[in-house]
Design a protein around this motif. Sequence first.
Motif, mmCIF file in Angstrom:
data_model
loop_
_atom_site.group_PDB
_atom_site.id
_atom_site.type_symbol
_atom_site.label_atom_id
_atom_site.label_comp_id
_atom_site.label_asym_id
_atom_site.label_seq_id
_atom_site.Cartn_x
_atom_site.Cartn_y
_atom_site.Cartn_z
ATOM 1 N N PHE A 1 -54.241 30.401 55.120
ATOM 2 C CA PHE A 1 -55.079 29.306 55.597
ATOM 3 C C PHE A 1 -54.725 27.986 54.916
ATOM 4 O O PHE A 1 -55.475 27.017 55.034
ATOM 5 C CB PHE A 1 -56.554 29.622 55.350
ATOM 6 C CG PHE A 1 -57.114 30.668 56.276
ATOM 7 C CD1 PHE A 1 -56.740 30.708 57.601
ATOM 8 C CD2 PHE A 1 -58.016 31.611 55.816
ATOM 9 C CE1 PHE A 1 -57.237 31.670 58.460
ATOM 10 C CE2 PHE A 1 -58.533 32.576 56.665
ATOM 11 C CZ PHE A 1 -58.143 32.608 57.990
ATOM 12 N N GLY A 2 -53.596 27.951 54.212
ATOM 13 C CA GLY A 2 -53.240 26.738 53.488
ATOM 14 C C GLY A 2 -51.874 26.198 53.819
ATOM 15 O O GLY A 2 -51.288 25.454 53.035
ATOM 16 N N HIS A 3 -51.339 26.560 54.984
ATOM 17 C CA HIS A 3 -49.976 26.143 55.325
ATOM 18 C C HIS A 3 -49.869 24.638 55.529
ATOM 19 O O HIS A 3 -48.789 24.066 55.362
ATOM 20 C CB HIS A 3 -49.517 26.870 56.587
ATOM 21 C CG HIS A 3 -48.035 26.913 56.754
ATOM 22 N ND1 HIS A 3 -47.206 27.575 55.879
ATOM 23 C CD2 HIS A 3 -47.221 26.359 57.689
ATOM 24 C CE1 HIS A 3 -45.948 27.440 56.264
ATOM 25 N NE2 HIS A 3 -45.925 26.706 57.356
ATOM 26 N N MET B 1 -51.859 27.979 67.766
ATOM 27 C CA MET B 1 -50.564 27.824 68.436
ATOM 28 C C MET B 1 -49.798 29.138 68.469
ATOM 29 O O MET B 1 -49.250 29.531 69.506
ATOM 30 C CB MET B 1 -49.733 26.761 67.722
ATOM 31 C CG MET B 1 -50.272 25.352 67.784
ATOM 32 S SD MET B 1 -49.259 24.233 66.787
ATOM 33 C CE MET B 1 -50.293 22.757 66.766
ATOM 34 N N VAL B 2 -49.749 29.811 67.324
ATOM 35 C CA VAL B 2 -48.988 31.052 67.224
ATOM 36 C C VAL B 2 -49.596 32.132 68.115
ATOM 37 O O VAL B 2 -48.880 32.825 68.853
ATOM 38 C CB VAL B 2 -48.934 31.526 65.759
ATOM 39 C CG1 VAL B 2 -48.340 32.922 65.666
ATOM 40 C CG2 VAL B 2 -48.116 30.549 64.918
ATOM 41 N N VAL B 3 -50.910 32.288 68.069
ATOM 42 C CA VAL B 3 -51.570 33.308 68.888
ATOM 43 C C VAL B 3 -51.457 32.962 70.368
ATOM 44 O O VAL B 3 -51.272 33.846 71.217
ATOM 45 C CB VAL B 3 -53.043 33.447 68.469
ATOM 46 C CG1 VAL B 3 -53.771 34.413 69.381
ATOM 47 C CG2 VAL B 3 -53.145 33.910 67.021
ATOM 48 N N LEU B 4 -51.549 31.680 70.693
ATOM 49 C CA LEU B 4 -51.452 31.250 72.084
ATOM 50 C C LEU B 4 -50.094 31.594 72.678
ATOM 51 O O LEU B 4 -49.992 32.078 73.808
ATOM 52 C CB LEU B 4 -51.707 29.746 72.183
ATOM 53 C CG LEU B 4 -51.637 29.096 73.567
ATOM 54 C CD1 LEU B 4 -52.744 29.628 74.448
ATOM 55 C CD2 LEU B 4 -51.738 27.577 73.447
ATOM 56 N N LEU C 1 -42.929 23.827 63.684
ATOM 57 C CA LEU C 1 -43.868 24.139 62.609
ATOM 58 C C LEU C 1 -44.552 25.481 62.847
ATOM 59 O O LEU C 1 -44.715 26.293 61.919
ATOM 60 C CB LEU C 1 -44.911 23.023 62.497
ATOM 61 C CG LEU C 1 -45.931 23.131 61.357
ATOM 62 C CD1 LEU C 1 -45.239 23.135 60.009
ATOM 63 C CD2 LEU C 1 -46.933 21.980 61.436
ATOM 64 N N ALA C 2 -44.967 25.743 64.082
ATOM 65 C CA ALA C 2 -45.597 27.023 64.408
ATOM 66 C C ALA C 2 -44.613 28.177 64.252
ATOM 67 O O ALA C 2 -44.983 29.269 63.801
ATOM 68 C CB ALA C 2 -46.145 26.986 65.836
ATOM 69 N N THR C 3 -43.341 27.946 64.591
ATOM 70 C CA THR C 3 -42.327 28.986 64.429
ATOM 71 C C THR C 3 -42.136 29.327 62.955
ATOM 72 O O THR C 3 -42.012 30.506 62.591
ATOM 73 C CB THR C 3 -40.994 28.522 65.041
ATOM 74 O OG1 THR C 3 -41.188 28.214 66.427
ATOM 75 C CG2 THR C 3 -39.932 29.600 64.911
ATOM 76 N N GLY C 4 -42.121 28.314 62.091
ATOM 77 C CA GLY C 4 -42.020 28.574 60.670
ATOM 78 C C GLY C 4 -43.240 29.282 60.118
ATOM 79 O O GLY C 4 -43.125 30.175 59.267
ATOM 80 N N TYR C 5 -44.414 28.920 60.599
ATOM 81 C CA TYR C 5 -45.647 29.563 60.145
ATOM 82 C C TYR C 5 -45.682 31.032 60.546
ATOM 83 O O TYR C 5 -46.245 31.873 59.834
ATOM 84 C CB TYR C 5 -46.851 28.817 60.723
ATOM 85 C CG TYR C 5 -48.192 29.413 60.366
ATOM 86 C CD1 TYR C 5 -48.656 29.382 59.060
ATOM 87 C CD2 TYR C 5 -48.998 30.006 61.335
ATOM 88 C CE1 TYR C 5 -49.892 29.931 58.733
ATOM 89 C CE2 TYR C 5 -50.225 30.546 61.014
ATOM 90 C CZ TYR C 5 -50.669 30.505 59.710
ATOM 91 O OH TYR C 5 -51.887 31.056 59.375
ATOM 92 N N LEU D 1 -55.630 25.940 60.960
ATOM 93 C CA LEU D 1 -56.236 26.717 62.043
ATOM 94 C C LEU D 1 -55.599 26.369 63.384
ATOM 95 O O LEU D 1 -55.449 27.231 64.249
ATOM 96 C CB LEU D 1 -57.742 26.480 62.081
ATOM 97 C CG LEU D 1 -58.543 27.063 60.919
ATOM 98 C CD1 LEU D 1 -60.018 26.707 61.051
ATOM 99 C CD2 LEU D 1 -58.376 28.578 60.850
ATOM 100 N N SER D 2 -55.224 25.106 63.544
ATOM 101 C CA SER D 2 -54.518 24.719 64.773
ATOM 102 C C SER D 2 -53.180 25.442 64.869
ATOM 103 O O SER D 2 -52.778 25.885 65.955
ATOM 104 C CB SER D 2 -54.296 23.199 64.795
ATOM 105 O OG SER D 2 -55.522 22.503 64.818
#
Length: 377
Positions: free
Chosen positions: A92-94, A284-287, A76-80, A279-280
């Motif tokens: 902010f609406g994913h 994840m992406v920034v982390l 999910l984070a990879t897609g975002y 926001l989570s």
Amino acid sequence: MTTATQPRGRARTADRPAAGRSERLRRATRWWPLPMLTLLFTVPYGALPLPGLLDGPIGSPGNLQLLALCLVFGGLATGYDLLLGRTGLLSFGHALYFAAGTYVTNTVMLEAGLPFAVSALLGLLAGVALSTLLGAVALRVGGIGFSMVTLAFAQAASILVQRDPGGVTGGEEGRAAPADRLPASLVGIDHTANLYWIALAYLVVVLVVVQWTVRSPIGRVWEGIKENERRVEVLGLRPYGFKLAAFVLAGTLAALGGIVYLLLTGGATPRTTTSDFTLSLLVMVVLGGSGTRWGPMVGGILYTWADQRLGDLAGSGTVAALPSVVRVPLSQPLFLLGTLFVVVIYVLPGGVVRLPARLRAVRPSRTAADPEEVSAS
């Protein structure tokens, strides 16, 4: 006074073995994802304990459930990151499209009585349609305006789910998935391994789709939009269409993840509709490292694992026995997660995925003398 010089040819010859070793190492590690995928596939058969990381054998049902959630959120984070790291769109609406896959699939099974396969297809199509419609509206504005519009859509959907119109969403309690409509091989603790493999398949699909599109011509346009959208317009291209394609693709992958999440958790919950959920994903992406190949996946896996494990630590007897000045902050999982996030961002500004490069940078390197350097004694 004496002078010492090193011939240019000798310096170049000395550099060749190092370059050759680097090239051989690169070729040897080119296919490392295949053994890693094989290792992940065999996890349900493993009995290896990982003290501190997991409770009990790695192949136990509880650990497989946790690992499956980690894989889902890694995908999910990879897609975002298609939006944030590849196209430069801060949405902010994913969570809305993830929730669409979950709620539509579950509601169709409950209300229409259709089997899971048909319901899942309708849930996926709902994610495609919703991301296309809302993306077409939100992308009419840019920058912070785009972020606020996506947030407004997500908040409206979250309120709608909690109001429980017609009793179809279950309100704040959510609704459990009907076990009689799900495949028998996906129901029960004995079939947790099957759910794990489905989560692994979802992660692989997302990684393949994202890498294929990023390396395609449209991916190069996304990179250009992120760097300088005006320059893309000057080249005669319309950024709006390319941004909409990224938005719809990310929304579709999120809806597919929502369907897998429904199987893992056995129901639809309103938590997946909130802006906190998005926001989570951002954390994840920034982390892990935004805009990198493996960073969002690593960030999603680490964040999900830490969220679960720190929650267990906060409620453990060890923490309860500590003095109040230490017990109070440690009993708050969000405090622990926030502290961990701040530490990682401070130490590794580019994300966890940048750690190997930083370790190589601080490793003492042997420097050869300049061929034209003149030393006097």
